[in-house]
Design a protein around this motif. Structure first.
Motif, PDB file in Angstrom:
ATOM      1  N   TYR A  77      72.311 115.796  53.461  1.00  0.00           N
ATOM      2  CA  TYR A  77      71.783 117.161  53.447  1.00  0.00           C
ATOM      3  C   TYR A  77      70.432 117.192  52.743  1.00  0.00           C
ATOM      4  N   SER A  78      70.264 116.310  51.758  1.00  0.00           N
ATOM      5  CA  SER A  78      69.025 116.261  50.981  1.00  0.00           C
ATOM      6  C   SER A  78      67.808 115.985  51.841  1.00  0.00           C
ATOM      7  N   ILE A  79      68.015 115.274  52.947  1.00  0.00           N
ATOM      8  CA  ILE A  79      66.888 114.885  53.787  1.00  0.00           C
ATOM      9  C   ILE A  79      66.967 115.469  55.202  1.00  0.00           C
ATOM     10  N   CYS A  80      68.107 116.037  55.553  1.00  0.00           N
ATOM     11  CA  CYS A  80      68.278 116.591  56.901  1.00  0.00           C
ATOM     12  C   CYS A  80      68.579 118.083  56.901  1.00  0.00           C
ATOM     13  N   GLY A  81      68.916 118.620  55.748  1.00  0.00           N
ATOM     14  CA  GLY A  81      69.221 120.039  55.683  1.00  0.00           C
ATOM     15  C   GLY A  81      70.376 120.417  56.580  1.00  0.00           C
ATOM     16  N   ASN A  82      70.234 121.533  57.279  1.00  0.00           N
ATOM     17  CA  ASN A  82      71.343 122.055  58.081  1.00  0.00           C
ATOM     18  C   ASN A  82      71.334 121.566  59.526  1.00  0.00           C
ATOM     19  N   CYS A  83      70.686 120.453  59.793  1.00  0.00           N
ATOM     20  CA  CYS A  83      70.657 119.929  61.156  1.00  0.00           C
ATOM     21  C   CYS A  83      72.082 119.669  61.658  1.00  0.00           C
ATOM     22  N   PRO A  84      72.462 120.260  62.786  1.00  0.00           N
ATOM     23  CA  PRO A  84      73.835 120.094  63.287  1.00  0.00           C
ATOM     24  C   PRO A  84      74.109 118.715  63.866  1.00  0.00           C
ATOM     25  N   MET A  85      73.059 117.904  64.053  1.00  0.00           N
ATOM     26  CA  MET A  85      73.248 116.565  64.598  1.00  0.00           C
ATOM     27  C   MET A  85      73.798 115.583  63.573  1.00  0.00           C
ATOM     28  N   ARG A  86      73.915 116.027  62.316  1.00  0.00           N
ATOM     29  CA  ARG A  86      74.370 115.128  61.248  1.00  0.00           C
ATOM     30  C   ARG A  86      75.827 114.700  61.407  1.00  0.00           C
ATOM     31  N   GLY A  87      76.643 115.514  62.017  1.00  0.00           N
ATOM     32  CA  GLY A  87      78.063 115.205  62.131  1.00  0.00           C
ATOM     33  C   GLY A  87      78.858 115.742  60.956  1.00  0.00           C
ATOM     34  N   GLU A  88      80.117 115.303  60.861  1.00  0.00           N
ATOM     35  CA  GLU A  88      81.033 115.819  59.845  1.00  0.00           C
ATOM     36  C   GLU A  88      81.340 114.761  58.791  1.00  0.00           C
ATOM     37  N   VAL A  89      81.465 115.228  57.556  1.00  0.00           N
ATOM     38  CA  VAL A  89      81.832 114.346  56.448  1.00  0.00           C
ATOM     39  C   VAL A  89      83.199 113.720  56.730  1.00  0.00           C
ATOM     40  N   THR A  90      83.336 112.449  56.398  1.00  0.00           N
ATOM     41  CA  THR A  90      84.608 111.769  56.632  1.00  0.00           C
ATOM     42  C   THR A  90      84.867 110.728  55.548  1.00  0.00           C
ATOM     43  N   THR A  91      86.140 110.520  55.265  1.00  0.00           N
ATOM     44  CA  THR A  91      86.543 109.463  54.328  1.00  0.00           C
ATOM     45  C   THR A  91      87.247 108.336  55.071  1.00  0.00           C
ATOM     46  N   ASP A  92      87.200 108.378  56.372  1.00  0.00           N
ATOM     47  CA  ASP A  92      87.839 107.351  57.196  1.00  0.00           C
ATOM     48  C   ASP A  92      87.184 105.990  56.909  1.00  0.00           C
ATOM     49  N   PRO A  93      87.948 105.027  56.371  1.00  0.00           N
ATOM     50  CA  PRO A  93      87.364 103.725  56.031  1.00  0.00           C
ATOM     51  C   PRO A  93      86.868 102.939  57.241  1.00  0.00           C
ATOM     52  N   LYS A  94      87.308 103.338  58.432  1.00  0.00           N
ATOM     53  CA  LYS A  94      86.891 102.636  59.635  1.00  0.00           C
ATOM     54  C   LYS A  94      85.526 103.126  60.146  1.00  0.00           C
ATOM     55  N   ARG A  95      85.067 104.250  59.604  1.00  0.00           N
ATOM     56  CA  ARG A  95      83.794 104.804  60.042  1.00  0.00           C
ATOM     57  C   ARG A  95      82.667 104.419  59.094  1.00  0.00           C
ATOM     58  N   LYS A  96      81.515 104.078  59.659  1.00  0.00           N
ATOM     59  CA  LYS A  96      80.355 103.729  58.842  1.00  0.00           C
ATOM     60  C   LYS A  96      79.410 104.906  58.646  1.00  0.00           C
ATOM     61  N   ILE A  97      79.525 105.917  59.529  1.00  0.00           N
ATOM     62  CA  ILE A  97      78.674 107.092  59.448  1.00  0.00           C
ATOM     63  C   ILE A  97      79.524 108.336  59.677  1.00  0.00           C
ATOM     64  N   ALA A  98      78.888 109.493  59.622  1.00  0.00           N
ATOM     65  CA  ALA A  98      79.602 110.756  59.786  1.00  0.00           C
ATOM     66  C   ALA A  98      80.329 110.826  61.124  1.00  0.00           C
TER      67      ALA A  98
END
Length: 239
Positions: free
Chosen positions: A53-74
């Motif tokens: 959010y610090s560098i992208c703000g409210n851009c909807p392309m960021r995806g959703e926060v996740t704690t899934d250990p199998k995922r490397k990104i949102a």
């Protein structure tokens, strides 16, 4: 070189903006690419945790926060910028102390006569406008986009996530850059297809195009979705 290192104007967290001369992008041509990064966290972890959010703000392309250990990104991230490629390379080099800190004269000289992409990755609204004005003060051409509504429309195209958002900006005299699913969504009275895109016939590179610059006269710009989850529907007959 480092052109800014300090608090994000979006949330106050530490960020860094780095400008790099690049000749590798076939769409843009020779360019000064600018990467806006979280200064203390790997860009993939920033994506996954929501710290981006610090560098992208409210851009909807960021995806959703996740704690899934199998995922490397949102989860569901739709941004076309691959975090595991150029962004990660720039971040790792920065953490090794590989980039000098540019003074005002250095920053002016880097942009002078060149095509400057304001925010190759990250939203330029995170960085003080004076930094960008310095970098582009003698530039040959500039492109800039922001998802932060109303951020310096004289410089930046307003990124619109829907036709409704686009109309909101048009009513205020601002030009937009909009990603569409297919060419049937183009509002021909207001928009034109990016001529550097596949569906636009790649008639010109961004370095020579000069259409994506804020309130410059002309129609707003659209491009068919080219993100990682895109299902392109290109109709050549409509071009």
């Amino acid at each position: 070189m480092i052109i800014y290192e300090g608090p994000s104007l979006l949330d106050g967290e530490p960020i860094v903006a780095i400008a790099i001369a690049s000749e590798t992008n076939s769409k843009t041509g020779i360019a000064i690419q600018t990467y806006i990064l979280c200064a203390v966290i790997d860009p993939r972890d920033a994506s996954k945790s929501g710290a981006d959010y610090s560098i992208c703000g409210n851009c909807p392309m960021r995806g959703e926060v996740t704690t899934d250990p199998k995922r490397k990104i949102a989860k569901g991230r739709k941004c076309y910028v691959n975090l595991g490629q150029g962004v990660l390379i720039v971040y790792n080099h920065y953490k090794k102390g590989g980039y000098p800190i540019g003074n005002q004269a250095d920053i002016v000289a880097m942009g002078a006569g060149n095509f400057v992409r304001v925010g190759t990755y990250g939203d330029p609204a995170a960085v003080p406008i004076e930094v960008w004005r310095t970098l582009i003060s003698k530039a040959g051409n500039v492109t800039a986009y922001s998802h932060q509504s109303g951020w310096h429309p004289e410089l930046a195209m307003q990124s619109a996530n829907s036709l409704e958002e686009a109309r909101y900006h048009w009513e205020r005299g601002n030009r937009t850059f909009r990603v569409i699913a297919d060419l049937g969504e183009v509002v021909k009275e207001q928009e034109t297809i990016c001529p550097a895109s596949h569906e636009g016939g790649r008639r010109v590179q961004c370095v020579n195009c000069k259409l994506c610059l804020g309130k410059k006269r002309g129609k707003s710009i659209v491009i068919v979705d080219h993100g990682p989850t895109a299902k392109k529907k290109v109709a050549a007959a409509l071009i």
